[in-house]
Write a protein that holds these residues in place. Structure first.
Motif, PDB file in Angstrom:
ATOM      1  N   GLN A 193       0.825  -1.206   0.000  1.00  0.00           N
ATOM      2  CA  GLN A 193       0.000   0.000   0.000  1.00  0.00           C
ATOM      3  C   GLN A 193       0.865   1.265   0.000  1.00  0.00           C
ATOM      4  N   ALA A 194       2.172   1.090  -0.079  1.00  0.00           N
ATOM      5  CA  ALA A 194       3.090   2.227  -0.026  1.00  0.00           C
ATOM      6  C   ALA A 194       2.965   3.096  -1.273  1.00  0.00           C
ATOM      7  N   VAL A 195       3.410   4.335  -1.152  1.00  0.00           N
ATOM      8  CA  VAL A 195       3.457   5.278  -2.264  1.00  0.00           C
ATOM      9  C   VAL A 195       4.842   5.173  -2.902  1.00  0.00           C
ATOM     10  N   ARG A 196       4.886   5.110  -4.231  1.00  0.00           N
ATOM     11  CA  ARG A 196       6.144   4.842  -4.938  1.00  0.00           C
ATOM     12  C   ARG A 196       6.414   5.910  -6.003  1.00  0.00           C
ATOM     13  N   ALA A 197       7.674   6.073  -6.349  1.00  0.00           N
ATOM     14  CA  ALA A 197       8.057   6.943  -7.465  1.00  0.00           C
ATOM     15  C   ALA A 197       9.475   6.606  -7.896  1.00  0.00           C
ATOM     16  N   THR A 198       9.783   6.920  -9.158  1.00  0.00           N
ATOM     17  CA  THR A 198      11.117   6.706  -9.717  1.00  0.00           C
ATOM     18  C   THR A 198      11.514   7.932 -10.526  1.00  0.00           C
ATOM     19  N   TRP A 199      12.800   8.297 -10.443  1.00  0.00           N
ATOM     20  CA  TRP A 199      13.324   9.444 -11.169  1.00  0.00           C
ATOM     21  C   TRP A 199      14.591   9.030 -11.924  1.00  0.00           C
ATOM     22  N   PRO A 200      14.827   9.585 -13.117  1.00  0.00           N
ATOM     23  CA  PRO A 200      16.121   9.348 -13.784  1.00  0.00           C
ATOM     24  C   PRO A 200      17.248   9.928 -12.926  1.00  0.00           C
ATOM     25  N   ARG A 201      18.270   9.149 -12.671  1.00  0.00           N
ATOM     26  CA  ARG A 201      19.339   9.620 -11.791  1.00  0.00           C
ATOM     27  C   ARG A 201      20.008  10.880 -12.333  1.00  0.00           C
ATOM     28  N   ALA A 202      20.134  10.985 -13.626  1.00  0.00           N
ATOM     29  CA  ALA A 202      20.811  12.136 -14.211  1.00  0.00           C
ATOM     30  C   ALA A 202      20.091  13.445 -13.906  1.00  0.00           C
ATOM     31  N   GLU A 203      18.793  13.368 -13.573  1.00  0.00           N
ATOM     32  CA  GLU A 203      18.025  14.581 -13.292  1.00  0.00           C
ATOM     33  C   GLU A 203      18.006  14.938 -11.812  1.00  0.00           C
ATOM     34  N   VAL A 204      18.413  14.017 -10.946  1.00  0.00           N
ATOM     35  CA  VAL A 204      18.322  14.234  -9.500  1.00  0.00           C
ATOM     36  C   VAL A 204      19.541  14.994  -8.997  1.00  0.00           C
ATOM     37  N   ARG A 205      19.281  16.082  -8.290  1.00  0.00           N
ATOM     38  CA  ARG A 205      20.367  16.882  -7.720  1.00  0.00           C
ATOM     39  C   ARG A 205      20.516  16.635  -6.217  1.00  0.00           C
ATOM     40  N   THR A 206      19.397  16.764  -5.491  1.00  0.00           N
ATOM     41  CA  THR A 206      19.416  16.597  -4.035  1.00  0.00           C
ATOM     42  C   THR A 206      18.163  15.861  -3.608  1.00  0.00           C
ATOM     43  N   VAL A 207      18.278  15.042  -2.565  1.00  0.00           N
ATOM     44  CA  VAL A 207      17.122  14.365  -1.981  1.00  0.00           C
ATOM     45  C   VAL A 207      17.121  14.625  -0.478  1.00  0.00           C
ATOM     46  N   LEU A 208      15.944  14.947   0.054  1.00  0.00           N
ATOM     47  CA  LEU A 208      15.747  15.078   1.495  1.00  0.00           C
ATOM     48  C   LEU A 208      14.805  13.974   1.954  1.00  0.00           C
ATOM     49  N   MET A 209      15.156  13.322   3.055  1.00  0.00           N
ATOM     50  CA  MET A 209      14.289  12.341   3.708  1.00  0.00           C
ATOM     51  C   MET A 209      14.115  12.799   5.147  1.00  0.00           C
ATOM     52  N   ALA A 210      12.882  12.755   5.658  1.00  0.00           N
ATOM     53  CA  ALA A 210      12.664  13.328   6.986  1.00  0.00           C
ATOM     54  C   ALA A 210      11.561  12.607   7.746  1.00  0.00           C
ATOM     55  N   SER A 211      11.708  12.582   9.065  1.00  0.00           N
ATOM     56  CA  SER A 211      10.626  12.136   9.938  1.00  0.00           C
ATOM     57  C   SER A 211       9.719  13.330  10.219  1.00  0.00           C
ATOM     58  N   ASP A 212       8.552  13.063  10.822  1.00  0.00           N
ATOM     59  CA  ASP A 212       7.598  14.162  11.003  1.00  0.00           C
ATOM     60  C   ASP A 212       8.030  15.162  12.073  1.00  0.00           C
ATOM     61  N   GLY A 213       9.076  14.830  12.830  1.00  0.00           N
ATOM     62  CA  GLY A 213       9.642  15.811  13.744  1.00  0.00           C
ATOM     63  C   GLY A 213      10.372  16.924  13.018  1.00  0.00           C
ATOM     64  N   VAL A 214      10.600  16.741  11.718  1.00  0.00           N
ATOM     65  CA  VAL A 214      11.198  17.769  10.860  1.00  0.00           C
ATOM     66  C   VAL A 214      10.163  18.339   9.905  1.00  0.00           C
ATOM     67  N   THR A 215       9.348  17.468   9.307  1.00  0.00           N
ATOM     68  CA  THR A 215       8.374  17.939   8.323  1.00  0.00           C
ATOM     69  C   THR A 215       7.338  18.878   8.918  1.00  0.00           C
ATOM     70  N   CYS A 216       7.126  18.802  10.234  1.00  0.00           N
ATOM     71  CA  CYS A 216       6.185  19.714  10.881  1.00  0.00           C
ATOM     72  C   CYS A 216       6.601  21.163  10.693  1.00  0.00           C
ATOM     73  N   GLY A 217       7.890  21.402  10.474  1.00  0.00           N
ATOM     74  CA  GLY A 217       8.355  22.762  10.237  1.00  0.00           C
ATOM     75  C   GLY A 217       7.803  23.346   8.955  1.00  0.00           C
ATOM     76  N   VAL A 218       7.469  22.473   7.994  1.00  0.00           N
ATOM     77  CA  VAL A 218       6.855  22.895   6.735  1.00  0.00           C
ATOM     78  C   VAL A 218       5.337  22.775   6.811  1.00  0.00           C
ATOM     79  N   ASP A 219       4.870  21.599   7.246  1.00  0.00           N
ATOM     80  CA  ASP A 219       3.450  21.273   7.153  1.00  0.00           C
ATOM     81  C   ASP A 219       2.586  21.886   8.243  1.00  0.00           C
ATOM     82  N   THR A 220       3.144  22.093   9.434  1.00  0.00           N
ATOM     83  CA  THR A 220       2.342  22.541  10.576  1.00  0.00           C
ATOM     84  C   THR A 220       2.739  23.919  11.079  1.00  0.00           C
ATOM     85  N   TYR A 221       4.015  24.099  11.388  1.00  0.00           N
ATOM     86  CA  TYR A 221       4.464  25.351  11.987  1.00  0.00           C
ATOM     87  C   TYR A 221       4.609  26.469  10.967  1.00  0.00           C
ATOM     88  N   GLY A 222       4.931  26.103   9.739  1.00  0.00           N
ATOM     89  CA  GLY A 222       5.123  27.116   8.714  1.00  0.00           C
ATOM     90  C   GLY A 222       6.386  27.950   8.893  1.00  0.00           C
TER      91      GLY A 222
END
Length: 274
Positions: free
Chosen positions: A191-220
């Motif tokens: 049931q997971a959400v999936r995606a694939t990107w061409p490596r040549a197009e990827v510059r940076t990737v961020l992975m985060a737990s919700d203790g970090v994402t709240c800074g974007v999604d909740t606290y603003g």
């Protein structure tokens, strides 16, 4: 060339407000990264979410290293099944964890997300957010958030309200129309959400737990993910954790931003592909 990887982690506090070990788990492999966020347990008879996340991470790491071409959801399902069988875990009455998996080859980058630990991929076209938003869209009635928003603060009455909310949410875990998370049912992996990107197009990737994402999604405190990326680039990932923690310290009773704990565990992984 391998991406340059930086990891920033910081423990939050337990339900009693005391500092305790983080329940977030990050594993960096030669061609993959695992980020898990173990759910805080309210049942003293069950192992903690951190205990579960650590064991699931170990199973995932072994499989990602040993079977690099196997489908990510199949790897996750096998890992969930092994942990459940090895520790007699029962669906619906076991510790659980979010899952974020990133794996790359010379030609592509693929991500898998289960529950609320997103992956944000930056290309020349901008950010692409791989997120599982099902838990965020569940209906919420009056409860601990309403108490906190009135200034009631954290304490025993908060724990009573929070336990009630958790019982309600748990009934929607790993069922159709609810949300999906790693626990004791291997089928949740598919049931997971999936995606694939061409490596040549990827510059940076961020992975985060919700203790970090709240800074974007909740606290603003970050208007969007490019703002997070800009701070990571200029000052490093620890600076992002600092900004989120400072916002929480400005709201110690959870009145402005009602949340289960004053401070959640924080985990942020930055991968620079160039």
């Amino acid at each position: 060339m391998s991406p340059r990887i930086e990891v920033a982690e910081r423990p939050g506090v337990g339900l009693d407000g005391a500092v305790r070990p983080s329940e977030d788990v990050v594993v960096v492999l030669p061609r993959a990264v695992v980020l898990l966020d173990g759910a805080t347990s309210f049942d003293p008879d069950l192992p903690s979410g951190g205990w579960y996340a650590a064991r699931l991470a170990g199973e995932l790491a072994g499989r990602l290293a040993g079977y690099p071409d196997t489908d990510l959801a199949d790897l996750l399902a096998a890992a969930i099944k092994t942990v459940a069988r090895g520790h007699d875990l029962v669906p619906g009455r076991s510790p659980s964890s979010t899952v974020a998996l990133l794996r790359w080859t010379d030609t592509e980058v693929e991500g898998l997300v289960l529950a609320d630990s997103p992956i944000v991929v930056f290309t020349a076209a901008g950010p692409s957010v791989l997120a599982d938003t099902r838990i965020a869209t569940l209906p919420r009635g009056a409860g601990y958030r309403d108490r906190l928003s009135t200034g009631a603060g954290y304490g025993e009455n908060h724990l009573v309200a929070l336990r009630k909310a958790v019982r309600t949410t748990s009934r929607r875990r790993n069922v159709e129309g609810g949300f999906w998370v790693a626990e004791a049912d291997p089928d949740a992996a598919h049931q997971a959400v999936r995606a694939t990107w061409p490596r040549a197009e990827v510059r940076t990737v961020l992975m985060a737990s919700d203790g970090v994402t709240c800074g974007v999604d909740t606290y603003g405190v970050f208007p969007d993910w490019p703002a997070v990326h800009d701070l990571v680039t200029s000052k490093g990932p620890e600076a992002v954790l600092d900004v989120v923690r400072a916002a929480e310290q400005s709201d110690p009773d959870g009145k402005r931003w009602p949340r289960p704990k004053p401070h959640d565990d924080q985990a942020l992984v930055v991968l620079k592909f160039g």
